[in-house]
Scaffold this motif. Structure first.
Motif, PDB file in Angstrom:
ATOM      1  N   MET A   1       0.830  -1.087  -0.180  1.00 44.31           N
ATOM      2  CA  MET A   1      -0.064   0.070  -0.067  1.00 44.31           C
ATOM      3  C   MET A   1       0.705   1.220  -0.035  1.00 44.31           C
ATOM      4  O   MET A   1       1.863   1.305   0.835  1.00 44.31           O
ATOM      5  CB  MET A   1      -1.189   0.194   0.974  1.00 44.31           C
ATOM      6  CG  MET A   1      -1.289   1.131   1.149  1.00 44.31           C
ATOM      7  SD  MET A   1      -3.046   1.026   2.838  1.00 44.31           S
ATOM      8  CE  MET A   1      -3.848   2.539   2.700  1.00 44.31           C
ATOM      9  N   ARG A   2       0.189   2.315  -0.959  1.00 52.35           N
ATOM     10  CA  ARG A   2       0.861   3.942  -0.805  1.00 52.35           C
ATOM     11  C   ARG A   2       1.251   4.460   0.143  1.00 52.35           C
ATOM     12  O   ARG A   2       0.704   4.545   1.156  1.00 52.35           O
ATOM     13  CB  ARG A   2       0.696   4.444  -1.856  1.00 52.35           C
ATOM     14  CG  ARG A   2       1.004   5.887  -1.984  1.00 52.35           C
ATOM     15  CD  ARG A   2       0.301   6.950  -3.162  1.00 52.35           C
ATOM     16  NE  ARG A   2       0.392   6.037  -4.608  1.00 52.35           N
ATOM     17  CZ  ARG A   2       1.537   5.936  -5.237  1.00 52.35           C
ATOM     18  NH1 ARG A   2       2.344   6.943  -5.084  1.00 52.35           N
ATOM     19  NH2 ARG A   2       0.971   6.142  -6.487  1.00 52.35           N
ATOM     20  N   PRO A   3       2.574   4.284   0.789  1.00 53.09           N
ATOM     21  CA  PRO A   3       3.025   5.491   2.390  1.00 53.09           C
ATOM     22  C   PRO A   3       1.638   6.674   2.188  1.00 53.09           C
ATOM     23  O   PRO A   3       1.443   7.649   0.850  1.00 53.09           O
ATOM     24  CB  PRO A   3       4.346   6.008   2.154  1.00 53.09           C
ATOM     25  CG  PRO A   3       4.607   4.685   1.472  1.00 53.09           C
ATOM     26  CD  PRO A   3       3.919   4.377   0.692  1.00 53.09           C
ATOM     27  N   GLU A   6       2.702  10.135   0.263  1.00 54.44           N
ATOM     28  CA  GLU A   6       3.150  10.352  -1.234  1.00 54.44           C
ATOM     29  C   GLU A   6       1.875  11.110  -1.719  1.00 54.44           C
ATOM     30  O   GLU A   6       1.952  11.418  -2.804  1.00 54.44           O
ATOM     31  CB  GLU A   6       3.076   8.946  -1.681  1.00 54.44           C
ATOM     32  CG  GLU A   6       5.044   8.122  -1.290  1.00 54.44           C
ATOM     33  CD  GLU A   6       4.965   7.278  -2.122  1.00 54.44           C
ATOM     34  OE1 GLU A   6       4.543   6.913  -2.901  1.00 54.44           O
ATOM     35  OE2 GLU A   6       6.201   6.600  -1.776  1.00 54.44           O
ATOM     36  N   ASN A   7       0.544  11.401  -0.829  1.00 56.40           N
ATOM     37  CA  ASN A   7      -0.346  12.165  -1.271  1.00 56.40           C
ATOM     38  C   ASN A   7      -0.203  13.324  -1.771  1.00 56.40           C
ATOM     39  O   ASN A   7      -1.194  13.960  -1.552  1.00 56.40           O
ATOM     40  CB  ASN A   7      -2.197  10.855  -0.498  1.00 56.40           C
ATOM     41  CG  ASN A   7      -2.715  10.137  -1.083  1.00 56.40           C
ATOM     42  OD1 ASN A   7      -2.594   9.425  -1.878  1.00 56.40           O
ATOM     43  ND2 ASN A   7      -1.606   8.810   0.409  1.00 56.40           N
ATOM     44  N   TYR A  53      10.827  13.157   3.846  1.00 56.45           N
ATOM     45  CA  TYR A  53      10.731  11.687   3.239  1.00 56.45           C
ATOM     46  C   TYR A  53      11.202  10.871   2.270  1.00 56.45           C
ATOM     47  O   TYR A  53      12.065  10.330   2.145  1.00 56.45           O
ATOM     48  CB  TYR A  53       9.161  11.746   2.962  1.00 56.45           C
ATOM     49  CG  TYR A  53       8.541  11.060   2.244  1.00 56.45           C
ATOM     50  CD1 TYR A  53       8.699   8.803   2.903  1.00 56.45           C
ATOM     51  CD2 TYR A  53       8.577  10.969   0.968  1.00 56.45           C
ATOM     52  CE1 TYR A  53       8.556   8.051   2.485  1.00 56.45           C
ATOM     53  CE2 TYR A  53       7.823   9.187   0.730  1.00 56.45           C
ATOM     54  CZ  TYR A  53       8.245   8.204   1.020  1.00 56.45           C
ATOM     55  OH  TYR A  53       7.590   6.480   0.577  1.00 56.45           O
ATOM     56  N   THR A  54      11.522  12.465   1.667  1.00 60.97           N
ATOM     57  CA  THR A  54      12.288  12.032  -0.075  1.00 60.97           C
ATOM     58  C   THR A  54      13.683  12.095   0.273  1.00 60.97           C
ATOM     59  O   THR A  54      14.473  11.323  -0.532  1.00 60.97           O
ATOM     60  CB  THR A  54      11.642  12.284  -1.699  1.00 60.97           C
ATOM     61  OG1 THR A  54      11.508  13.885  -0.783  1.00 60.97           O
ATOM     62  CG2 THR A  54      10.246  12.299  -1.779  1.00 60.97           C
ATOM     63  N   PHE A  61       9.088   9.084  -6.129  1.00 54.57           N
ATOM     64  CA  PHE A  61       8.174   8.657  -6.448  1.00 54.57           C
ATOM     65  C   PHE A  61       7.652   8.815  -7.302  1.00 54.57           C
ATOM     66  O   PHE A  61       6.975  10.008  -7.334  1.00 54.57           O
ATOM     67  CB  PHE A  61       7.646   8.280  -4.935  1.00 54.57           C
ATOM     68  CG  PHE A  61       6.169   9.687  -4.439  1.00 54.57           C
ATOM     69  CD1 PHE A  61       5.226   9.825  -4.892  1.00 54.57           C
ATOM     70  CD2 PHE A  61       7.269  10.222  -3.409  1.00 54.57           C
ATOM     71  CE1 PHE A  61       4.764  10.972  -3.796  1.00 54.57           C
ATOM     72  CE2 PHE A  61       6.808  11.213  -2.665  1.00 54.57           C
ATOM     73  CZ  PHE A  61       5.176  11.773  -3.006  1.00 54.57           C
ATOM     74  N   THR A  62       6.686   7.993  -7.952  1.00 56.49           N
ATOM     75  CA  THR A  62       5.128   9.026  -8.890  1.00 56.49           C
ATOM     76  C   THR A  62       4.093   8.566  -8.182  1.00 56.49           C
ATOM     77  O   THR A  62       3.962   7.236  -7.725  1.00 56.49           O
ATOM     78  CB  THR A  62       5.907   8.072 -10.553  1.00 56.49           C
ATOM     79  OG1 THR A  62       6.729   8.357 -11.304  1.00 56.49           O
ATOM     80  CG2 THR A  62       4.107   8.272 -10.751  1.00 56.49           C
ATOM     81  N   TYR A  63       3.394   8.902  -8.583  1.00 55.90           N
ATOM     82  CA  TYR A  63       1.462   9.402  -8.710  1.00 55.90           C
ATOM     83  C   TYR A  63       1.076   9.379  -9.445  1.00 55.90           C
ATOM     84  O   TYR A  63       0.481  10.339 -10.332  1.00 55.90           O
ATOM     85  CB  TYR A  63       1.499  10.590  -6.826  1.00 55.90           C
ATOM     86  CG  TYR A  63       0.187  10.462  -6.001  1.00 55.90           C
ATOM     87  CD1 TYR A  63      -0.001   9.895  -5.082  1.00 55.90           C
ATOM     88  CD2 TYR A  63      -0.772  10.931  -7.256  1.00 55.90           C
ATOM     89  CE1 TYR A  63      -1.315  10.227  -4.361  1.00 55.90           C
ATOM     90  CE2 TYR A  63      -2.479  10.866  -7.021  1.00 55.90           C
ATOM     91  CZ  TYR A  63      -2.691  10.754  -5.198  1.00 55.90           C
ATOM     92  OH  TYR A  63      -3.259  10.645  -4.883  1.00 55.90           O
ATOM     93  N   THR A  64       0.225   8.658 -10.065  1.00 52.33           N
ATOM     94  CA  THR A  64      -1.065   7.823 -11.062  1.00 52.33           C
ATOM     95  C   THR A  64      -2.036   8.587 -10.707  1.00 52.33           C
ATOM     96  O   THR A  64      -2.756   8.007  -9.754  1.00 52.33           O
ATOM     97  CB  THR A  64      -0.691   7.179 -11.564  1.00 52.33           C
ATOM     98  OG1 THR A  64       0.477   5.934 -12.246  1.00 52.33           O
ATOM     99  CG2 THR A  64      -1.646   6.821 -12.149  1.00 52.33           C
ATOM    100  N   LYS A  77       4.915  13.589 -10.632  1.00 49.70           N
ATOM    101  CA  LYS A  77       6.453  12.930  -9.446  1.00 49.70           C
ATOM    102  C   LYS A  77       7.124  13.934  -9.142  1.00 49.70           C
ATOM    103  O   LYS A  77       7.087  14.657  -8.833  1.00 49.70           O
ATOM    104  CB  LYS A  77       7.564  12.164 -10.884  1.00 49.70           C
ATOM    105  CG  LYS A  77       8.712  11.781 -10.468  1.00 49.70           C
ATOM    106  CD  LYS A  77       9.740  11.380 -11.916  1.00 49.70           C
ATOM    107  CE  LYS A  77      11.027   9.972 -11.240  1.00 49.70           C
ATOM    108  NZ  LYS A  77      11.594   9.551 -12.183  1.00 49.70           N
TER     109      LYS A  77
END
Length: 504
Positions: A1-3, A6-7, A53-54, A61-64, A77
């Motif tokens: 599951m995405r952290p 990242e949203n 975080y990054t 990270f990429t967020y689609t 991204k």
């Protein structure tokens, strides 16, 4: 599951757009102002968490978005560089609004104030989206949103010269947008994609096979020229002095310090994610960018030297500082890009500070803008005088200020290119020219005029203008502190930029 964290980039963009809708329904301009300040603060906090975080995780990270997966659909991204830029942009947006609050509510009609903040929120959303986007067409969409909103910020101070400046700004912006769109259309026609990773793979394939060499070259040229026009690259800068010099103080700070940077960041993304530095150098585009950057550094400063109108002088100074950023890109090296990214941060802090202080010094001098009528104005508001001094010394490149570190990194970036002598000579010449218009401005505001001239100026000043401005003082202190941080504690910042460029 995405952290969950990242949203946050998407949340910050969505929050700015939502605030734009909300402020359109609020009747009170002051209520819309506080909503916008809150959104800027929330965006800065969200993106600061993403930065931690990054960077600490050494990841991007990429967020689609939507249900269509790559190579179609839409995505953003995020890496350390994007998170750093968006954090700074959000903070500077808020401080620009706070520092120019008094002029803002005086210059804009009450019934239009809430609409002004609609446009400010759209600009914030555009800056975030242009920095985070991983889709070239989404970049174009937010270019247009930013253009319309920026024009509204120029014409918010409703008078004849500003309307003319807005029309000129709109015309040149549409030329830039059109060039970018045509270039993107050509690129899409030979690759079939719009997502940057897919575009990168297709472009790499074309480089290997040699197919569509001319259309690819045309696409690179049009995209670079389009974003260059929109970011006031020399010689496409003639719209800038009237637009930035005549707008209300907060608008000038936002337009010069932030809006121009969004287009440059998108150009950096296109170079690093789609075309690659090697291709830009191979096609000769880097040489053209370098030449225009160097010319901008020189001729922007020469134009600023001829100006006695303080805000127009600062606007021409922006042309010179944008020239520094393009010079770094034109060096065609990672070191040059790092120097350019650092200078984006320096200019994003210095130029809003200078515009805010110039607006305040003008307000305590009967709203005169010419340097001869601003003599001694620093004594009427010492905070504004000190802030203007710090910003000017940073732009000149004095040690301990952010601008010095930028020039140091540009000089270091030129070492592996074989253009060290030319770069150092240009930086030295530009530094001298910067001093030739900033030092007289500093002398003007700090040297007291004759008593009769002082009395004539004070006769035009309303008593309320001399009152202590808490919002301006807070913005002044924050931006001054940022400049010293960039000038003294710069190693952690450049480490973030280097990691961001590597992970982009």
């Amino acid at each position: 599951m995405r952290p969950f964290i990242e949203n946050f980039p998407f949340f910050s963009i969505f929050l700015a757009i939502l605030a734009g809708i909300l402020t359109a329904t609020i009747r009170s301009g002051r209520a819309a102002y506080w909503v916008t300040i809150g959104v800027c603060a929330a965006s800065a906090v969200l993106n600061a968490f993403v930065l931690e975080y990054t960077y600490l995780g050494d990841l991007s990270f990429t967020y689609t978005m939507g249900r269509f997966l790559a190579p179609y659909g839409n995505a953003i991204k995020c890496g350390p560089l994007q998170a750093l830029l968006t954090t700074v942009f959000s903070l500077v947006m808020g401080t620009s609004l706070a520092g120019g609050r008094r002029d803002l509510f005086q210059d804009i009609l009450p019934q239009k104030q809430r609409l002004y903040f609609v446009m400010v929120n759209m600009i914030l959303a555009s800056l975030l989206a242009l920095t985070y986007t991983n889709d070239a067409f989404t970049g174009y969409v937010f270019i247009e949103i930013s253009t319309i909103a920026a024009c509204a910020l120029v014409m918010a101070k409703d008078n004849g010269p500003n309307l003319i400046a807005t029309i000129r700004y709109l015309f040149m912006s549409l030329v830039g947008s059109g060039l970018f769109l045509i270039g993107l259309t050509v690129l899409n026609s030979i690759t079939g994609y719009l997502l940057m990773p897919s575009l990168s793979e297709a472009v790499e394939g074309l480089k290997v096979t040699g197919d569509y060499a001319i259309p690819l070259t045309v696409s690179v040229g049009l995209i670079t020229a389009g974003l260059g026009v929109k970011s006031a690259m020399f010689p496409f800068h003639l719209w800038l002095p009237d637009a930035h010099g005549g707008a209300t103080t907060a608008s000038s700070a936002i337009l010069s310090g932030l809006v121009l940077k969004g287009y440059i960041v998108l150009l950096l993304l296109m170079i690093l994610r789609v075309f690659s530095l090697e291709l830009i150098v191979e096609l000769g585009a880097a040489d053209v960018i370098l030449a225009f950057g160097v010319l901008g550094m020189i001729f922007g400063s020469l134009a600023a030297m001829r100006e006695s109108h303080i805000k127009r002088m600062l606007a021409y100074s922006s042309v010179a500082q944008i020239g520094y950023i393009f010079m770094g890109i034109g060096l065609g090296t990672v070191e040059g890009l790092v120097a350019s990214c650092f200078h984006i941060l320096v200019h994003a802090c210095c130029k809003p500070l200078l515009f805010l202080c110039a607006g305040r010094l003008s307000a305590v001098s009967g709203h005169h803008k010419s340097l001869k009528n601003l003599r001694g104005s620093a004594y009427r508001d010492v905070g504004a005088g000190l802030g203007f001094t710090v910003g000017a010394l940073s732009m000149i490149g004095i040690p301990l200020f952010g601008g010095f570190v930028s020039k140091l990194y540009f000089a270091n970036a030129s070492l592996p290119t074989g253009m060290t002598a030319m770069t150092l000579l240009t930086i030295a010449l530009s530094t001298v020219l910067n001093a030739l218009y900033y030092v007289p401005a500093l002398l003007a505001i700090w040297v007291k005029p004759p008593a009769e001239d002082e009395a004539a100026v004070l006769a035009d000043v309303h008593a309320g203008e001399l009152a202590f401005d808490q919002a301006f003082t807070a913005a002044d202190i924050l931006l001054v502190a940022a400049i010293f941080v960039l000038g003294i504690f710069y190693h952690p910042i450049t480490d973030v930029i280097e990691a961001g460029v590597r992970l982009i």
